[in-house]
Scaffold this motif. Structure first.
Motif, PDB file in Angstrom:
ATOM      1  N   ALA A 169      -7.676  -4.890   5.953  1.00  0.00           N
ATOM      2  CA  ALA A 169      -7.200  -4.383   7.246  1.00  0.00           C
ATOM      3  C   ALA A 169      -5.720  -4.702   7.411  1.00  0.00           C
ATOM      4  O   ALA A 169      -5.243  -5.747   6.964  1.00  0.00           O
ATOM      5  CB  ALA A 169      -8.011  -5.003   8.380  1.00  0.00           C
ATOM      6  N   ARG A 170      -5.002  -3.790   8.041  1.00  0.00           N
ATOM      7  CA  ARG A 170      -3.556  -3.963   8.237  1.00  0.00           C
ATOM      8  C   ARG A 170      -3.201  -3.659   9.692  1.00  0.00           C
ATOM      9  O   ARG A 170      -3.714  -2.709  10.268  1.00  0.00           O
ATOM     10  CB  ARG A 170      -2.767  -3.013   7.317  1.00  0.00           C
ATOM     11  N   TYR A 171      -2.311  -4.464  10.235  1.00  0.00           N
ATOM     12  CA  TYR A 171      -1.873  -4.198  11.605  1.00  0.00           C
ATOM     13  C   TYR A 171      -0.600  -3.367  11.598  1.00  0.00           C
ATOM     14  O   TYR A 171       0.170  -3.358  10.638  1.00  0.00           O
ATOM     15  CB  TYR A 171      -1.652  -5.501  12.384  1.00  0.00           C
ATOM     16  N   GLY A 172      -0.402  -2.639  12.682  1.00  0.00           N
ATOM     17  CA  GLY A 172       0.781  -1.814  12.870  1.00  0.00           C
ATOM     18  C   GLY A 172       0.928  -1.520  14.342  1.00  0.00           C
ATOM     19  O   GLY A 172       0.211  -2.093  15.181  1.00  0.00           O
ATOM     20  N   PRO A 173       1.844  -0.623  14.702  1.00  0.00           N
ATOM     21  CA  PRO A 173       2.030  -0.299  16.114  1.00  0.00           C
ATOM     22  C   PRO A 173       0.726   0.165  16.761  1.00  0.00           C
ATOM     23  O   PRO A 173       0.089   1.103  16.298  1.00  0.00           O
ATOM     24  CB  PRO A 173       3.063   0.835  16.086  1.00  0.00           C
ATOM     25  N   GLY A 174       0.301  -0.518  17.779  1.00  0.00           N
ATOM     26  CA  GLY A 174      -0.876  -0.093  18.541  1.00  0.00           C
ATOM     27  C   GLY A 174      -2.189  -0.700  18.141  1.00  0.00           C
ATOM     28  O   GLY A 174      -3.145  -0.661  18.907  1.00  0.00           O
ATOM     29  N   GLY A 175      -2.288  -1.266  16.921  1.00  0.00           N
ATOM     30  CA  GLY A 175      -3.576  -1.814  16.540  1.00  0.00           C
ATOM     31  C   GLY A 175      -3.706  -2.136  15.069  1.00  0.00           C
ATOM     32  O   GLY A 175      -2.723  -2.365  14.367  1.00  0.00           O
ATOM     33  N   VAL A 176      -4.948  -2.116  14.605  1.00  0.00           N
ATOM     34  CA  VAL A 176      -5.281  -2.499  13.232  1.00  0.00           C
ATOM     35  C   VAL A 176      -6.040  -1.357  12.564  1.00  0.00           C
ATOM     36  O   VAL A 176      -6.943  -0.766  13.161  1.00  0.00           O
ATOM     37  CB  VAL A 176      -6.141  -3.782  13.212  1.00  0.00           C
ATOM     38  N   THR A 177      -5.670  -1.055  11.317  1.00  0.00           N
ATOM     39  CA  THR A 177      -6.267   0.051  10.563  1.00  0.00           C
ATOM     40  C   THR A 177      -7.004  -0.480   9.350  1.00  0.00           C
ATOM     41  O   THR A 177      -6.557  -1.431   8.692  1.00  0.00           O
ATOM     42  CB  THR A 177      -5.174   1.031  10.094  1.00  0.00           C
ATOM     43  N   LEU A 178      -8.136   0.135   9.044  1.00  0.00           N
ATOM     44  CA  LEU A 178      -8.851  -0.144   7.801  1.00  0.00           C
ATOM     45  C   LEU A 178      -9.651   1.091   7.415  1.00  0.00           C
ATOM     46  O   LEU A 178      -9.790   2.034   8.200  1.00  0.00           O
ATOM     47  CB  LEU A 178      -9.786  -1.339   7.940  1.00  0.00           C
TER      48      LEU A 178
END
Length: 368
Positions: A32-41
């Motif tokens: 999982a990776r965080y970025g603008p607005g939240g976390v993506t996986l």
């Protein structure tokens, strides 16, 4: 083989994306990776269900179900009609469509919504402002991205809190602030201005490993991918909680304390919580090991006149310095001047938007 067919995006409160990431690590989502607005996986539908159940800090869990290029409304019409809606949505499902347009030839969100709704009707769905499922359409640089809101109501709604105090802190924010304060579930927690008991109840649930969403339903239960038996397998049984209490809340308002006790009882963790009606000046250190004092006091932009609050913050700081040696303190406020009035050795964290204000989490090392 692990299913990674979906791009999953967990929405975080603004400014707390980094604080949300450790929850994913604790659940075993190392990629999982965080970025603008939240976390993506990337994962499958069972991961969507699990994240909704488990995440304490997220606001929503979105599943991105497809994307395509569209350079005009006619092109959007064509691609939307071709899209395999029934892979995700049952015929007859009521769907709310929301759209945003940025830096694209399609610049009118309302017109984009009309085209998507037309395609959904042709596929057998029922567009509705009160839909059971929300479809989010993002058009950016001529790429149309389609995401389903799998949560429904915001995830901060645990559905076992009925009594709510003035200007309450949302449960997901409380969970993230607890994490930022170094809380891992192994130490006592005390909130001397507990209101409806949010910090105390969240701390107790974290300590017991309870699923944040165990008491509520989710929008993903209306999707074609939902499997009730597989979902039930993800839900952990809740045993009767036994004391002694390790989580403490106090407030000077008797009605507020009554509500906090009722909230803890509905959450099933009342045996772990001790709520008392008292002013800050009467606060006493609990017996046993030192832990964390975490508090969201009134502040001028939220409740009352801040000029009248300096004495309250001063009393809080004096009481903690005199009686809580070894305890750490975490304090949420929109007014750095009020935090300073405690006289505590506080360090200031990043700004977090909350209720139209910016708030900060201030922290101390163990008090001497």
């Amino acid at each position: 083989m692990t299913d990674t067919s979906l791009e999953i995006f967990a929405v975080a409160p603004p400014g707390l994306e980094v604080a949300l990431l450790p929850e994913f690590r604790a659940l075993g989502y190392k990629d999982a990776r965080y970025g603008p607005g939240g976390v993506t996986l990337h994962g499958g539908w069972s991961d969507v269900w699990r994240l909704n159940l488990e995440l304490r800090g997220a606001t929503k869990v979105l599943a991105r179900i497809g994307s395509f290029r569209a350079m005009s409304l006619a092109g959007l019409d064509h691609r939307a009609e071709e899209f395999p809606w029934t892979d995700t949505l049952y015929s007859g499902t009521t769907v709310r469509v929301e759209a945003t347009c940025k830096r694209s030839k399609i610049y009118h969100a309302g017109a984009a919504i009309e085209r998507i709704e037309r395609a959904l009707r042709k596929a057998g769905m029922e567009p509705s402002a009160e839909g059971d499922v929300t479809l989010k359409v993002r058009i950016e640089q001529n790429i149309v991205t389609l995401s389903v809101d799998t949560s429904g109501e915001s995830l901060h709604k645990r559905e076992h809190k009925e009594a709510i105090g003035k200007a309450p802190l949302r449960e997901n924010l409380a969970a993230l602030f607890l994490r930022q304060a170094g809380y891992t579930g192994t130490e006592p927690v005390l909130d001397p201005m507990c209101g409806s008991g949010t910090f105390v109840i969240e701390a107790a649930e974290i300590a017991e490993g309870l699923q944040a969403g165990r008491s509520r339903s989710f929008a993903f239960e209306h999707l074609a991918s939902f499997d009730e038996m597989d979902y039930k397998a993800l839900r952990r049984a809740v045993s009767v909680m036994k004391g002694p209490a390790r989580f403490y809340g106090s407030d000077r308002d008797a009605g507020t304390i009554k509500g906090a006790k009722a909230n803890a009882d509905r959450a099933g963790i009342s045996a772990l919580c001790d709520f008392q009606c008292m002013p800050v000046s009467e606060l006493q250190r609990p017996e046993g090991h030192a832990g964390l004092v975490i508090v969201n006091p009134p502040y001028g932009g939220r409740i009352g006149d801040k000029k009248q609050l300096f004495a309250l913050y001063g009393t809080l700081g004096k009481t903690l310095k005199e009686r809580f040696a070894g305890w750490r303190v975490a304090l949420v406020t929109s007014e750095p001047g009020l935090a300073k009035a405690t006289g505590l050795p506080l360090t200031q964290g990043p700004a977090v938007p909350h209720g139209g204000l910016k708030v900060w989490l201030f922290q101390t090392p163990p008090l001497k």
